[in-house]
Design a protein around this motif. Structure first.
Motif, PDB file in Angstrom:
ATOM      1  N   VAL A   1      -3.296  -2.522   1.232  1.00 36.47           N
ATOM      2  CA  VAL A   1      -2.635  -3.798   2.445  1.00 36.47           C
ATOM      3  C   VAL A   1      -1.982  -2.100   3.075  1.00 36.47           C
ATOM      4  O   VAL A   1      -2.440  -2.470   4.592  1.00 36.47           O
ATOM      5  CB  VAL A   1      -1.829  -4.382   2.051  1.00 36.47           C
ATOM      6  N   LEU A   2      -1.233  -1.840   3.302  1.00 35.82           N
ATOM      7  CA  LEU A   2      -0.708  -0.237   3.804  1.00 35.82           C
ATOM      8  C   LEU A   2      -1.494  -0.066   4.236  1.00 35.82           C
ATOM      9  O   LEU A   2      -1.903   0.199   6.066  1.00 35.82           O
ATOM     10  CB  LEU A   2      -0.081   0.411   3.304  1.00 35.82           C
ATOM     11  N   ARG A   3      -3.048   0.729   3.919  1.00 39.80           N
ATOM     12  CA  ARG A   3      -3.999   1.108   4.462  1.00 39.80           C
ATOM     13  C   ARG A   3      -4.300   0.214   5.986  1.00 39.80           C
ATOM     14  O   ARG A   3      -5.357   0.843   7.261  1.00 39.80           O
ATOM     15  CB  ARG A   3      -5.110   2.010   4.115  1.00 39.80           C
ATOM     16  N   PHE A   4      -5.106  -0.753   5.269  1.00 43.41           N
ATOM     17  CA  PHE A   4      -5.736  -2.126   6.207  1.00 43.41           C
ATOM     18  C   PHE A   4      -4.605  -2.387   7.481  1.00 43.41           C
ATOM     19  O   PHE A   4      -5.233  -2.252   8.767  1.00 43.41           O
ATOM     20  CB  PHE A   4      -5.686  -3.182   5.325  1.00 43.41           C
ATOM     21  N   TRP A   5      -3.220  -2.263   7.594  1.00 44.42           N
ATOM     22  CA  TRP A   5      -2.551  -2.514   8.676  1.00 44.42           C
ATOM     23  C   TRP A   5      -2.269  -0.991   9.213  1.00 44.42           C
ATOM     24  O   TRP A   5      -1.995  -1.115  11.004  1.00 44.42           O
ATOM     25  CB  TRP A   5      -1.385  -3.474   8.096  1.00 44.42           C
ATOM     26  N   LEU A   6      -2.355   0.284   9.250  1.00 44.04           N
ATOM     27  CA  LEU A   6      -2.522   0.853   9.898  1.00 44.04           C
ATOM     28  C   LEU A   6      -3.438   1.410  10.426  1.00 44.04           C
ATOM     29  O   LEU A   6      -3.396   2.205  11.902  1.00 44.04           O
ATOM     30  CB  LEU A   6      -1.852   2.688   8.584  1.00 44.04           C
ATOM     31  N   ASP A   7      -4.433   0.553   9.409  1.00 45.21           N
ATOM     32  CA  ASP A   7      -6.210   0.934  10.665  1.00 45.21           C
ATOM     33  C   ASP A   7      -5.973   0.315  11.935  1.00 45.21           C
ATOM     34  O   ASP A   7      -6.544   0.391  12.460  1.00 45.21           O
ATOM     35  CB  ASP A   7      -7.074   0.920   9.384  1.00 45.21           C
ATOM     36  N   ARG A   8      -5.584  -1.071  11.879  1.00 46.93           N
ATOM     37  CA  ARG A   8      -5.046  -1.492  12.835  1.00 46.93           C
ATOM     38  C   ARG A   8      -4.273  -1.046  13.679  1.00 46.93           C
ATOM     39  O   ARG A   8      -4.232  -2.181  15.092  1.00 46.93           O
ATOM     40  CB  ARG A   8      -4.685  -3.319  12.184  1.00 46.93           C
ATOM     41  N   GLY A   9      -3.668  -0.386  13.605  1.00 46.08           N
ATOM     42  CA  GLY A   9      -2.367   0.619  14.583  1.00 46.08           C
ATOM     43  C   GLY A   9      -0.995  -0.015  14.642  1.00 46.08           C
ATOM     44  O   GLY A   9      -0.416   0.124  15.335  1.00 46.08           O
ATOM     45  N   VAL A  10      -0.671  -0.899  13.670  1.00 49.19           N
ATOM     46  CA  VAL A  10       1.012  -1.469  12.999  1.00 49.19           C
ATOM     47  C   VAL A  10       1.312   0.221  13.336  1.00 49.19           C
ATOM     48  O   VAL A  10       1.030   1.491  12.263  1.00 49.19           O
ATOM     49  CB  VAL A  10       1.500  -1.847  12.162  1.00 49.19           C
ATOM     50  N   ASP A  11       2.813  -0.287  13.925  1.00 54.16           N
ATOM     51  CA  ASP A  11       3.263   1.727  13.923  1.00 54.16           C
ATOM     52  C   ASP A  11       4.539   1.948  12.916  1.00 54.16           C
ATOM     53  O   ASP A  11       5.010   2.286  12.330  1.00 54.16           O
ATOM     54  CB  ASP A  11       4.266   1.389  15.216  1.00 54.16           C
ATOM     55  N   GLY A  12       4.657   0.236  12.414  1.00 51.40           N
ATOM     56  CA  GLY A  12       5.605   0.490  10.968  1.00 51.40           C
ATOM     57  C   GLY A  12       5.357  -1.120  10.029  1.00 51.40           C
ATOM     58  O   GLY A  12       5.151  -1.754  10.017  1.00 51.40           O
ATOM     59  N   PHE A  13       6.555  -0.764   9.239  1.00 48.20           N
ATOM     60  CA  PHE A  13       6.422  -1.802   8.349  1.00 48.20           C
ATOM     61  C   PHE A  13       8.433  -2.007   7.748  1.00 48.20           C
ATOM     62  O   PHE A  13       9.176  -0.824   7.650  1.00 48.20           O
ATOM     63  CB  PHE A  13       5.611  -1.745   6.671  1.00 48.20           C
ATOM     64  N   ARG A  14       8.753  -3.262   7.421  1.00 45.13           N
ATOM     65  CA  ARG A  14       9.818  -3.294   7.272  1.00 45.13           C
ATOM     66  C   ARG A  14       9.187  -3.852   5.703  1.00 45.13           C
ATOM     67  O   ARG A  14       8.912  -4.759   5.513  1.00 45.13           O
ATOM     68  CB  ARG A  14      10.357  -4.313   7.993  1.00 45.13           C
ATOM     69  N   ILE A  15      10.104  -3.902   4.564  1.00 43.16           N
ATOM     70  CA  ILE A  15       9.819  -3.382   4.011  1.00 43.16           C
ATOM     71  C   ILE A  15      10.622  -4.672   2.749  1.00 43.16           C
ATOM     72  O   ILE A  15      12.014  -4.430   2.465  1.00 43.16           O
ATOM     73  CB  ILE A  15      10.323  -2.142   2.445  1.00 43.16           C
ATOM     74  N   ASP A  16      10.167  -5.825   2.704  1.00 41.95           N
ATOM     75  CA  ASP A  16      10.950  -6.773   1.697  1.00 41.95           C
ATOM     76  C   ASP A  16      11.910  -6.332   0.622  1.00 41.95           C
ATOM     77  O   ASP A  16      11.249  -6.188  -0.035  1.00 41.95           O
ATOM     78  CB  ASP A  16      10.474  -8.446   2.367  1.00 41.95           C
ATOM     79  N   VAL A  17      13.180  -6.752   0.101  1.00 39.02           N
ATOM     80  CA  VAL A  17      13.460  -6.515  -0.993  1.00 39.02           C
ATOM     81  C   VAL A  17      13.076  -5.506  -1.437  1.00 39.02           C
ATOM     82  O   VAL A  17      12.839  -5.024  -2.639  1.00 39.02           O
ATOM     83  CB  VAL A  17      12.714  -8.067  -1.785  1.00 39.02           C
ATOM     84  N   ALA A  18      13.693  -4.042  -0.515  1.00 38.00           N
ATOM     85  CA  ALA A  18      13.027  -3.157  -1.038  1.00 38.00           C
ATOM     86  C   ALA A  18      13.477  -2.555  -2.714  1.00 38.00           C
ATOM     87  O   ALA A  18      12.879  -1.359  -3.028  1.00 38.00           O
ATOM     88  CB  ALA A  18      12.896  -2.073  -0.176  1.00 38.00           C
ATOM     89  N   HIS A  19      14.940  -3.442  -2.704  1.00 42.94           N
ATOM     90  CA  HIS A  19      15.267  -2.405  -3.758  1.00 42.94           C
ATOM     91  C   HIS A  19      14.771  -3.077  -5.195  1.00 42.94           C
ATOM     92  O   HIS A  19      15.722  -3.195  -6.326  1.00 42.94           O
ATOM     93  CB  HIS A  19      17.207  -2.402  -3.580  1.00 42.94           C
ATOM     94  N   GLY A  20      14.206  -4.421  -4.978  1.00 41.60           N
ATOM     95  CA  GLY A  20      13.736  -5.488  -6.414  1.00 41.60           C
ATOM     96  C   GLY A  20      12.461  -5.084  -7.214  1.00 41.60           C
ATOM     97  O   GLY A  20      12.023  -5.963  -8.131  1.00 41.60           O
ATOM     98  N   LEU A  21      11.415  -4.095  -6.933  1.00 41.33           N
ATOM     99  CA  LEU A  21      10.376  -4.071  -7.551  1.00 41.33           C
ATOM    100  C   LEU A  21      10.639  -4.028  -8.728  1.00 41.33           C
ATOM    101  O   LEU A  21       9.329  -4.456  -9.530  1.00 41.33           O
ATOM    102  CB  LEU A  21       9.147  -3.324  -6.252  1.00 41.33           C
ATOM    103  N   PHE A  22      11.276  -2.804  -9.040  1.00 46.77           N
ATOM    104  CA  PHE A  22      11.107  -2.729 -11.051  1.00 46.77           C
ATOM    105  C   PHE A  22      12.401  -3.119 -11.384  1.00 46.77           C
ATOM    106  O   PHE A  22      13.696  -3.799 -10.563  1.00 46.77           O
ATOM    107  CB  PHE A  22      11.084  -1.689 -10.880  1.00 46.77           C
ATOM    108  N   LYS A  23      12.184  -3.958 -12.284  1.00 44.76           N
ATOM    109  CA  LYS A  23      13.596  -4.299 -12.966  1.00 44.76           C
ATOM    110  C   LYS A  23      13.962  -3.437 -14.481  1.00 44.76           C
ATOM    111  O   LYS A  23      12.470  -2.833 -14.767  1.00 44.76           O
ATOM    112  CB  LYS A  23      12.944  -6.145 -13.537  1.00 44.76           C
ATOM    113  N   GLU A  24      14.860  -3.456 -15.297  1.00 44.71           N
ATOM    114  CA  GLU A  24      14.222  -3.170 -16.369  1.00 44.71           C
ATOM    115  C   GLU A  24      14.092  -3.289 -16.912  1.00 44.71           C
ATOM    116  O   GLU A  24      13.699  -4.149 -17.448  1.00 44.71           O
ATOM    117  CB  GLU A  24      16.523  -3.383 -16.901  1.00 44.71           C
ATOM    118  N   ALA A  25      13.129  -2.568 -18.244  1.00 44.84           N
ATOM    119  CA  ALA A  25      11.818  -2.718 -18.693  1.00 44.84           C
ATOM    120  C   ALA A  25      12.268  -4.039 -20.220  1.00 44.84           C
ATOM    121  O   ALA A  25      11.189  -4.378 -19.940  1.00 44.84           O
ATOM    122  CB  ALA A  25      10.981  -1.885 -19.060  1.00 44.84           C
ATOM    123  N   SER A  26      13.334  -3.303 -20.572  1.00 43.35           N
ATOM    124  CA  SER A  26      13.944  -4.702 -21.751  1.00 43.35           C
ATOM    125  C   SER A  26      13.758  -6.077 -21.101  1.00 43.35           C
ATOM    126  O   SER A  26      13.689  -7.020 -21.556  1.00 43.35           O
ATOM    127  CB  SER A  26      14.749  -4.175 -21.873  1.00 43.35           C
TER     128      SER A  26
END
Length: 555
Positions: free
Chosen positions: A199-224
């Motif tokens: 997905v990143l490459r798809f939009w970078l190839d279309r010329g966007v200058d950057g990304f705002r990462i939603d909920v950037a702190h939430g991707l991983f949860k404690e595995a248990s």
């Protein structure tokens, strides 16, 4: 002085466009009351003339719109509500023609429940490779009828929803830290990071200058996925969004309506947020962006416990910026502002990043209202903005704040925020009301349609339209244009050390030859000697003192 080749984002002013509420396909046609990509493109000259450097556009991808685009069903296409891929390409091209950069929103914590992956997971059943892309778990209790743990959704209620098996019997539960229509992904599954790198490459190839990462702190949860330790009787969400969502004048005594800072609401134990594994994701993304020319960038939406944990997201090989929510969460108080400045600069000193400063966004009560509302709230908002623009780093401006817009009391029958339907609390609709562009009555030139837009506009906004304020040199819009011009003339490229001192109710920021003074008190204060460059409000004759609720720049 900053080197001539310094990346553009280090000192940029970025204007946040909440796509549904910016402009409705004007003047191309449209008229459905919902903003779109062509509407943004048509209004880009306004942003250029305002004096910003870039715009960040909230999600426009294919979505059932249960959370207004933050529930994505296809990350590589445009929802027909907003236009087409050709419209997205045209927006990028026109922005670049006007000297503006374009940042798009990326939503990696969860997908829509209508994403093909989740639909496949429902069809495949327990133990399947399809379900392994998400966080499906068996329930507790002898019949599995209790959620797998005690986590709560940010939007209210349990963070787990139970699904039916193919035979119609109750089955497993899936995690959604937000709405049930937004199932959380399992980032320990290698298919997930692979998909987002594509997905990143798809939009970078279309010329966007950057990304705002939603909920950037939430991707991983404690595995248990263990239970969260919460104070006894605390049945509020573990929080991602602060009580600043709520109106300042909400009924007293309702704990959901208290006004307090983000830091006060965060709990000590957060097994669902800010896990160390997330940083390797951003290192891999940084390597991708570094392959592209043009200083592509990423900024994190990361609600973290401390300035130090915020700074971990912007180490030299990770993201470029992270929103400084401590500045947004600070009350109208010189000491609070000074503490945020000092702590933020110290935390970021060992990174390659620069601070970001933001007062409002699409998730919180507009700062003019948080600061008291009415003329005093607007005056304080202007003063806080001028103080913010004197600081090193970049600033983010939320659409409408340049008009002095305040939070709107949206009637219950017109509310559309999913948190409203789950909690009965006002939610975020009041800061998302479509912009007034011209005219004396709704829809104020928002689009060619004659009726109210998707969230109704107040009937007393005639004096707050862009058209009206452009003709008034004392308007908030005129002030923003002057302030951004002054920033370019007197602040940019200054590498001198910045200090923040508090003297009673006065904040004094010194940056090289520039001194910014902010008065949060109730009485005038004496000003140091110097040439007045710009003030957020009227100064007395002679300019020797600074009235309450006002800021000034001196040289």
């Amino acid at each position: 002085m900053t080197a001539p080749h310094a990346p553009w984002w280090r000192e940029a002013v970025v204007y946040q466009v909440y796509i549904r509420s910016f402009a409705d396909d004007f003047p191309q046609g449209g008229g459905d009351g919902v903003g779109d990509l062509r509407g943004i493109t048509s209004r880009l000259p306004y942003l250029r003339d305002l004096g910003v450097d870039a715009l960040w556009v909230t999600p426009f991808y294919t979505s059932p719109q249960h959370d207004h685009g933050y529930d994505v069903a296809d990350y590589k296409d445009v929802d027909r509500l907003f236009g087409t891929l050709a419209d997205a390409d045209a927006l990028v091209a026109r922005a670049h023609e006007l000297g503006l950069r374009l940042i798009v929103d990326l939503v990696p914590n969860h997908t829509s429940s209508e994403h093909p992956w989740f639909q496949a997971a429902l069809a495949a059943g327990p133990g399947s490779a399809e379900r392994a892309r998400y966080l499906f778990r068996d329930g507790k209790g002898p019949d599995g009828s209790e959620p797998p743990n005690n986590w709560l959704s940010v939007f209210g209620g349990p963070a787990w929803t139970r699904v039916e098996d193919a035979d119609g019997r109750p089955g497993q539960w899936y995690l959604h830290l937000f709405d049930p229509s937004q199932p959380d992904l399992d980032w320990r599954n290698p298919e997930v990071p692979a998909m987002f790198e594509d997905v990143l490459r798809f939009w970078l190839d279309r010329g966007v200058d950057g990304f705002r990462i939603d909920v950037a702190h939430g991707l991983f949860k404690e595995a248990s996925l263990r239970d969260q330790v919460r104070p006894e009787g605390d049945d509020e969400p573990e929080l991602h969004v602060p009580a600043l969502l709520r109106r300042k004048d909400a009924p007293a005594g309702d704990p959901g309506e208290r006004e307090h800072s983000m830091v006060e609401r965060l709990l000590d134990d957060e097994p669902m947020w800010d896990q160390p594994e997330v940083h390797e994701v951003y290192r891999s993304w940084r390597r991708i962006l570094d392959e592209y020319d043009g200083d592509r960038m990423m900024v994190a939406e990361a609600w973290t416990q401390t300035p130090e944990s915020m700074a971990r997201f912007v180490r030299p090989d990770e993201l470029h910026q992270t929103f400084n929510f401590a500045w947004l969460g600070a009350p109208w108080d010189a000491a609070a502002f000074g503490e945020v400045i000092t702590d933020s600069l110290a935390a970021l000193a060992s990174t390659s990043s620069t601070p970001t400063w933001v007062l409002s966004n699409h998730d919180v009560v507009r700062h003019a209202t948080r600061y008291g509302g009415g003329p005093a709230g607007v005056a304080r908002g202007r003063a806080a903005t001028l103080a913010m623009l004197a600081l090193p780093g970049s600033a983010y401006v939320y659409q409408g704040e340049e008009l002095g817009l305040e939070q709107v009391e949206v009637p219950p029958e017109a509310r559309q925020d999913p948190s409203w339907f789950r909690t009965g609390k006002p939610g975020r609709d009041g800061c998302r009301v479509p912009l007034p562009w011209s005219g004396a009555a709704p829809p104020y030139g928002f689009g060619p349609g004659a009726g109210q837009p998707w969230i109704p506009q107040p009937t007393d906004w005639a004096d707050l339209t862009v058209e009206h304020e452009l003709a008034d040199e004392d308007s908030t819009l005129a002030f923003y244009r002057r302030a951004l011009a002054a920033r370019r003339a007197h602040v940019l490229g200054t590498d001198e050390a910045t200090t923040a001192e508090v003297e009673g109710d006065t904040l004094v920021v010194r940056r090289g030859a520039l001194t910014a003074v902010l008065n949060t008190g109730t009485a005038p204060v004496d000003l140091p000697a110097g040439e007045v460059l710009i003030a957020s409000g009227p100064l007395p004759a002679g300019g020797a003192s600074l009235p309450p609720d006002t800021a000034v720049w001196l040289r």
